[in-house]
Design a protein around this motif. Structure first.
Motif, PDB file in Angstrom:
ATOM      1  N   ASP A  44       0.723  -1.220  -0.270  1.00  0.00           N
ATOM      2  CA  ASP A  44      -0.047  -0.090   0.061  1.00  0.00           C
ATOM      3  C   ASP A  44       1.003   1.385  -0.042  1.00  0.00           C
ATOM      4  N   GLN A  45       2.045   1.164   0.595  1.00  0.00           N
ATOM      5  CA  GLN A  45       2.798   2.367   0.666  1.00  0.00           C
ATOM      6  C   GLN A  45       3.269   2.706  -0.867  1.00  0.00           C
ATOM      7  N   GLU A  46       3.600   1.622  -1.493  1.00  0.00           N
ATOM      8  CA  GLU A  46       4.105   1.925  -2.808  1.00  0.00           C
ATOM      9  C   GLU A  46       2.999   2.588  -3.726  1.00  0.00           C
ATOM     10  N   LEU A  47       1.852   1.784  -3.437  1.00  0.00           N
ATOM     11  CA  LEU A  47       0.630   2.315  -4.221  1.00  0.00           C
ATOM     12  C   LEU A  47       0.182   3.693  -4.226  1.00  0.00           C
ATOM     13  N   THR A  48       0.616   4.193  -3.103  1.00  0.00           N
ATOM     14  CA  THR A  48       0.229   5.587  -2.804  1.00  0.00           C
ATOM     15  C   THR A  48       1.340   6.556  -2.959  1.00  0.00           C
ATOM     16  N   ALA A  49       2.504   5.999  -3.077  1.00  0.00           N
ATOM     17  CA  ALA A  49       3.716   7.192  -3.255  1.00  0.00           C
ATOM     18  C   ALA A  49       3.616   7.452  -4.748  1.00  0.00           C
ATOM     19  N   GLN A  50       4.140   8.437  -4.983  1.00  0.00           N
ATOM     20  CA  GLN A  50       4.511   9.074  -6.240  1.00  0.00           C
ATOM     21  C   GLN A  50       5.890   8.771  -6.676  1.00  0.00           C
ATOM     22  N   HIS A  51       6.096   7.904  -7.473  1.00  0.00           N
ATOM     23  CA  HIS A  51       7.459   7.402  -7.959  1.00  0.00           C
ATOM     24  C   HIS A  51       8.042   8.324  -8.904  1.00  0.00           C
ATOM     25  N   LEU A  54       6.394  12.732 -13.099  1.00  0.00           N
ATOM     26  CA  LEU A  54       5.748  12.566 -14.411  1.00  0.00           C
ATOM     27  C   LEU A  54       4.736  11.421 -14.494  1.00  0.00           C
ATOM     28  N   MET A  55       4.265  10.888 -13.341  1.00  0.00           N
ATOM     29  CA  MET A  55       3.218   9.879 -13.320  1.00  0.00           C
ATOM     30  C   MET A  55       2.352   9.925 -12.064  1.00  0.00           C
ATOM     31  N   SER A  56       1.267   9.508 -12.175  1.00  0.00           N
ATOM     32  CA  SER A  56       0.383   9.401 -10.858  1.00  0.00           C
ATOM     33  C   SER A  56       0.599   8.330  -9.990  1.00  0.00           C
ATOM     34  N   PRO A  57       0.441   8.414  -8.559  1.00  0.00           N
ATOM     35  CA  PRO A  57       0.423   7.283  -7.883  1.00  0.00           C
ATOM     36  C   PRO A  57      -0.540   5.983  -8.481  1.00  0.00           C
ATOM     37  N   LEU A  58       0.010   4.947  -8.324  1.00  0.00           N
ATOM     38  CA  LEU A  58      -0.679   3.760  -8.740  1.00  0.00           C
ATOM     39  C   LEU A  58      -2.137   3.552  -8.122  1.00  0.00           C
ATOM     40  N   VAL A  59      -2.525   4.067  -7.166  1.00  0.00           N
ATOM     41  CA  VAL A  59      -3.697   4.018  -6.617  1.00  0.00           C
ATOM     42  C   VAL A  59      -4.688   5.024  -7.397  1.00  0.00           C
ATOM     43  N   TRP A  60      -4.143   6.304  -7.887  1.00  0.00           N
ATOM     44  CA  TRP A  60      -4.854   7.063  -8.731  1.00  0.00           C
ATOM     45  C   TRP A  60      -5.309   6.327  -9.918  1.00  0.00           C
ATOM     46  N   ASP A  61      -4.672   5.685 -10.496  1.00  0.00           N
ATOM     47  CA  ASP A  61      -4.842   4.999 -11.791  1.00  0.00           C
ATOM     48  C   ASP A  61      -5.878   3.966 -11.766  1.00  0.00           C
ATOM     49  N   ARG A 101      -1.328  15.255  -8.157  1.00  0.00           N
ATOM     50  CA  ARG A 101      -2.518  14.209  -7.426  1.00  0.00           C
ATOM     51  C   ARG A 101      -2.181  13.433  -6.293  1.00  0.00           C
ATOM     52  N   PRO A 102      -1.056  13.323  -5.944  1.00  0.00           N
ATOM     53  CA  PRO A 102      -0.604  12.700  -4.465  1.00  0.00           C
ATOM     54  C   PRO A 102      -1.212  13.680  -3.406  1.00  0.00           C
TER      55      PRO A 102
END
Length: 447
Positions: A44-51, A54-61, A101-102
């Motif tokens: 979950d931590q990586e899902l909500t992080a912005q890596h 240029l990209m959304s957090p995975l949980v946004w997608d 988005r984060p």
């Protein structure tokens, strides 16, 4: 709305509504399986992080996928009331840039999964009762269901890019792609004879608005590379001072090189033994015989100039990929009209890298060019512009708002593209500075 924008014609399976229904069901289920793989493989931590900004957090997608499915399949097609109207703005891609988005009050991972699953269950009920052989253009031939399957797969590719950008240990794996057994005997380039051909489509039922309508283009003869440009060939450009010679670069590209001190494609670095790259959490030697990946349009254009060649226009690319001189018609895919299979193209995240240049001989086009479908998105020289007779459908924000000189066209798909979102007429576009995408190129020259 004009006929050129409205999905018409029959699916490859024919006009049978039950075949269309099963095709749509399979496409939706395949997309959701991939979404689960990409989101369940991290915590979950990586899902909500912005890596990357240029990209959304995975949980946004993840929640955006569910929200778009609700908007189109439950509200637009079925006429149902909104399930979560308060979140529409959070997941509007035009309202909130990726970098911001984060900071939004996004659904937590468990809530996002529950929401997407609830939407999917209801959407499958809608599909089960939809009259795919009639009705309005959203329902006819299952267009809305195919559009949503394509949308999810496009976000799956976006999420795979995020996986490439994330730091940390590898969480994804896949077998290596097939070898190129006869690549040594291939010509460096192939001839595409001059003359008219049919570009775009008016009959592919799930084609998106920017692929429509079919129209005739007269393209002078030209030569095009048999395969995409390889990492080894691109290294020669680097070693010859490609990133230090201003003469090869468009002004915007030279500014990018200087500002960011670029010396190689994204994710490459040099050590005492040569060039290395990072690929989905693994550091490895750059494979000389693999198509170069993660290069911007500016880098592709500079290489082509250095090589005494140029990037193909979009019309040239599509003619090389689709035109069959023997019949005078344009094919759905380089190899013919049948759907992609593992023997024909590297698609669908089956492998996590391009296949060696010259692979997939069964997938070559009539002119003899290989790997025009799958492996790497290929930059063209063309701006993203509408086909003659274009009309937006079903919403302007998919294509029309991006038309103009700011975006360059990419064609052909990559190893990260699912077959449902890739065909001979499919058009992708991006800013010429973009490098995180799975982009490569091939070059061309005049007769």
């Amino acid at each position: 709305m004009t006929d050129s924008a409205t999905p018409t014609g029959s699916a490859p399976e024919g006009a049978d509504p039950e075949a269309l229904r099963q095709r749509a069901l399979a496409a939706l289920l395949t997309a959701r399986e991939r979404t689960a793989l990409l989101t369940d493989s991290v915590d979950d931590q990586e899902l909500t992080a912005q890596h990357s900004p240029l990209m959304s957090p995975l949980v946004w997608d993840l929640a955006h996928i569910g929200n778009q499915e609700e908007l189109w399949l439950l509200r637009a097609v079925a006429g149902r009331e909104a399930m979560r109207p308060e979140i529409d703005g959070l997941y509007d891609a035009f309202e909130h840039p990726r970098a911001t988005r984060p900071s939004l009050p996004l659904l937590a991972p468990a809530e996002a999964r529950t929401y997407a699953a609830e939407v999917r269950g209801r959407a499958l009920d809608v599909l089960d009762g939809a009259a795919l052989d009639g009705g309005g253009p959203l329902v006819r031939s299952g267009f809305a269901f195919g559009m949503i399957a394509q949308h999810e797969q496009q976000h799956d590719e976006t999420m795979l890019i995020t996986h490439q950008l994330r730091s940390g240990t590898a969480v994804l794996s896949a077998p290596v792609p097939p070898a190129a057994t006869d690549a040594g005997g291939l010509p460096a380039e192939v001839l595409v004879p001059g003359g008219p051909f049919t570009m775009g489509t008016s009959t592919e039922p799930w084609a998106l608005d920017n692929e429509r309508p079919a129209h005739v283009r007269d393209v002078p003869g030209f030569f095009i590379d048999t395969t995409p440009v390889t990492c080894g060939a691109y290294q020669a450009f680097i070693e010859d001072g490609g990133y230090t010679e201003r003469r090869w670069w468009e002004p915007g590209g030279w500014e990018m090189v200087r500002e960011h001190e670029l010396t190689a494609p994204l994710f490459w670095h040099r050590d005492a033994g040569g060039w290395l790259r990072r690929r989905f959490g693994v550091t490895e030697e750059v494979p000389a015989n693999e198509p170069v990946l993660h290069v911007s349009w500016y880098e592709a254009d500079a290489y082509a100039r250095w090589a005494g060649r140029r990037l193909p226009t979009e019309a040239e690319w599509e003619k090389a990929a689709r035109h069959d001189p023997a019949s005078g018609r344009s094919r759905r895919y380089p190899w013919g009209d049948e759907d992609p299979s593992p023997e024909l193209a590297n698609l669908g995240q089956r492998h996590l890298r391009p296949a060696p240049a010259g692979a997939y001989p069964q997938g070559q086009s009539p002119c003899g060019a290989r790997q025009l479908m799958g492996d790497v998105w290929e930059w063209t020289s063309s701006d993203f512009l509408p086909h003659p007779g274009f009309s937006p459908f079903p919403y302007r924000e998919y294509s029309e708002v991006f038309f103009g000189p700011d975006h360059k066209v990419l064609r052909g798909g990559s190893f990260a593209v699912d077959p449902v979102a890739c065909r001979g007429t499919f058009r992708n576009w991006d800013l010429p500075v973009r490098r995180q995408i799975f982009s490569g190129f091939r070059t061309a020259r005049d007769l």
